[in-house]
Design an enzyme around this catalytic site. Structure first.
Site, PDB file in Angstrom:
ATOM      1  N   ARG A  23       0.815  -1.218   0.000  1.00 49.96           N
ATOM      2  CA  ARG A  23       0.000   0.000   0.000  1.00 49.96           C
ATOM      3  C   ARG A  23       0.845   1.263   0.000  1.00 49.96           C
ATOM      4  NH1 ARG A  23      -2.689  -0.673   5.463  1.00 49.96           N
ATOM      5  NH2 ARG A  23      -0.600  -1.463   5.820  1.00 49.96           N
ATOM      6  N   ASP A  48       4.940  24.190  15.527  1.00 48.45           N
ATOM      7  CA  ASP A  48       5.342  23.545  14.274  1.00 48.45           C
ATOM      8  C   ASP A  48       5.294  24.587  13.165  1.00 48.45           C
ATOM      9  OD1 ASP A  48       5.510  21.106  15.545  1.00 48.45           O
ATOM     10  OD2 ASP A  48       4.095  20.084  14.247  1.00 48.45           O
ATOM     11  N   ASN A  49       6.293  24.572  12.287  1.00 48.64           N
ATOM     12  CA  ASN A  49       6.368  25.492  11.157  1.00 48.64           C
ATOM     13  C   ASN A  49       6.607  24.696   9.883  1.00 48.64           C
ATOM     14  OD1 ASN A  49       6.277  27.809  12.886  1.00 48.64           O
ATOM     15  ND2 ASN A  49       8.420  27.466  13.336  1.00 48.64           N
ATOM     16  N   ARG A  59      17.506  29.739   3.067  1.00 44.65           N
ATOM     17  CA  ARG A  59      16.932  30.363   4.261  1.00 44.65           C
ATOM     18  C   ARG A  59      17.932  30.223   5.399  1.00 44.65           C
ATOM     19  NH1 ARG A  59      11.209  30.997   3.466  1.00 44.65           N
ATOM     20  NH2 ARG A  59      10.487  29.853   1.638  1.00 44.65           N
ATOM     21  N   HIS A  62      19.828  31.531  10.715  1.00 44.57           N
ATOM     22  CA  HIS A  62      18.992  32.217  11.690  1.00 44.57           C
ATOM     23  C   HIS A  62      19.193  31.660  13.097  1.00 44.57           C
ATOM     24  CE1 HIS A  62      16.115  32.597   8.042  1.00 44.57           C
ATOM     25  NE2 HIS A  62      16.981  33.590   8.037  1.00 44.57           N
ATOM     26  N   LYS A  72      15.265  22.965  17.526  1.00 50.84           N
ATOM     27  CA  LYS A  72      14.404  22.610  16.399  1.00 50.84           C
ATOM     28  C   LYS A  72      14.619  21.148  16.021  1.00 50.84           C
ATOM     29  CE  LYS A  72      14.859  27.219  14.407  1.00 50.84           C
ATOM     30  NZ  LYS A  72      15.417  27.999  13.295  1.00 50.84           N
ATOM     31  N   HIS A 119      20.923  28.201  12.290  1.00 49.46           N
ATOM     32  CA  HIS A 119      20.339  27.159  11.450  1.00 49.46           C
ATOM     33  C   HIS A 119      19.934  27.743  10.106  1.00 49.46           C
ATOM     34  CE1 HIS A 119      16.865  24.815   9.890  1.00 49.46           C
ATOM     35  NE2 HIS A 119      17.756  23.853  10.048  1.00 49.46           N
ATOM     36  N   TYR A 132       9.360  21.886  10.597  1.00 41.62           N
ATOM     37  CA  TYR A 132      10.152  21.810  11.811  1.00 41.62           C
ATOM     38  C   TYR A 132       9.349  22.147  13.054  1.00 41.62           C
ATOM     39  CZ  TYR A 132      10.916  26.857  10.940  1.00 41.62           C
ATOM     40  OH  TYR A 132      10.760  28.198  10.681  1.00 41.62           O
ATOM     41  N   ASP A 170      17.592  38.172   4.839  1.00 45.98           N
ATOM     42  CA  ASP A 170      18.799  37.346   4.823  1.00 45.98           C
ATOM     43  C   ASP A 170      19.957  38.011   4.083  1.00 45.98           C
ATOM     44  OD1 ASP A 170      17.429  35.542   6.341  1.00 45.98           O
ATOM     45  OD2 ASP A 170      17.255  34.017   4.781  1.00 45.98           O
TER      46      ASP A 170
END
Length: 181
Positions: A23, A48-49, A59, A62, A72, A119, A132, A170
């Protein structure tokens, strides 16, 4: 689940046990009890993001500082990224060192990034969904970071320079030397 600590203390690669049959497949993406047992940590995720990006988006790097610092647990649901964690804990023996790993919807690996780490990630495939968990709530006033192409960190993002797409925020990030002053 297989949990391996990286060269950066407290930063872990997590590989779930995947059950396949006719399946499709199933795996447990997070189990607090198992996570705590395997890492020796007691982390309580509260947010949660998720992001959706095309190849070339970068990205990071940070960090949330002070009382809004965040650990995270990151993963890719679809697509592929190069995920990067940089240790910026002041008294750490690996201060200023980074760890990188390819995370994808195929390998289902996750990276636990502890508090006190920069990160970021570069997107290596179109239509990538990155997810994350954070152990603290986001606070805009506490955000900080380091420019992705810092000459002291020398991170290979696995992208050609002309492919890289950055946010306005950034583009304006500090160098590592400016960050550490």
């Amino acid at each position: 689940m297989i949990v391996k600590e990286t060269k950066l203390k407290g930063c872990f690669v997590i590989e779930p046990t995947i059950f396949d049959d006719g399946r499709g497949s199933f795996f447990e993406s997070f189990n607090k009890q198992r996570f705590n047992e395997k890492t020796g940590l007691d982390v309580d995720f509260v947010q949660d993001n998720q992001s959706f990006s095309q190849r070339g988006v970068l990205r990071g790097l940070h960090i949330q500082k002070n009382e809004f610092s965040q650990a995270k647990l990151v993963r890719v649901i679809k697509g592929k990224v190069l995920d990067v964690a940089v240790d910026v804990r002041e008294n750490s023996s690996t201060y200023g060192q980074h760890f990188s790993i390819e995370l994808s919807g195929e390998n289902n690996k996750q990276l636990f990034v502890p508090r006190g780490f920069l990160h970021g990630f570069s997107v290596l495939e179109n239509d990538t969904i990155f997810s994350y968990k954070c152990d603290n709530y986001y606070n805009k006033a506490s955000e900080d970071g380091v420019i992705y192409n810092d000459k002291d960190l020398r991170i290979d993002w696995l992208l050609d320079k002309k492919e890289i797409v950055l946010s306005e925020k950034d583009i304006k990030l500090k160098t590592f030397k400016e960050f550490t002053k």
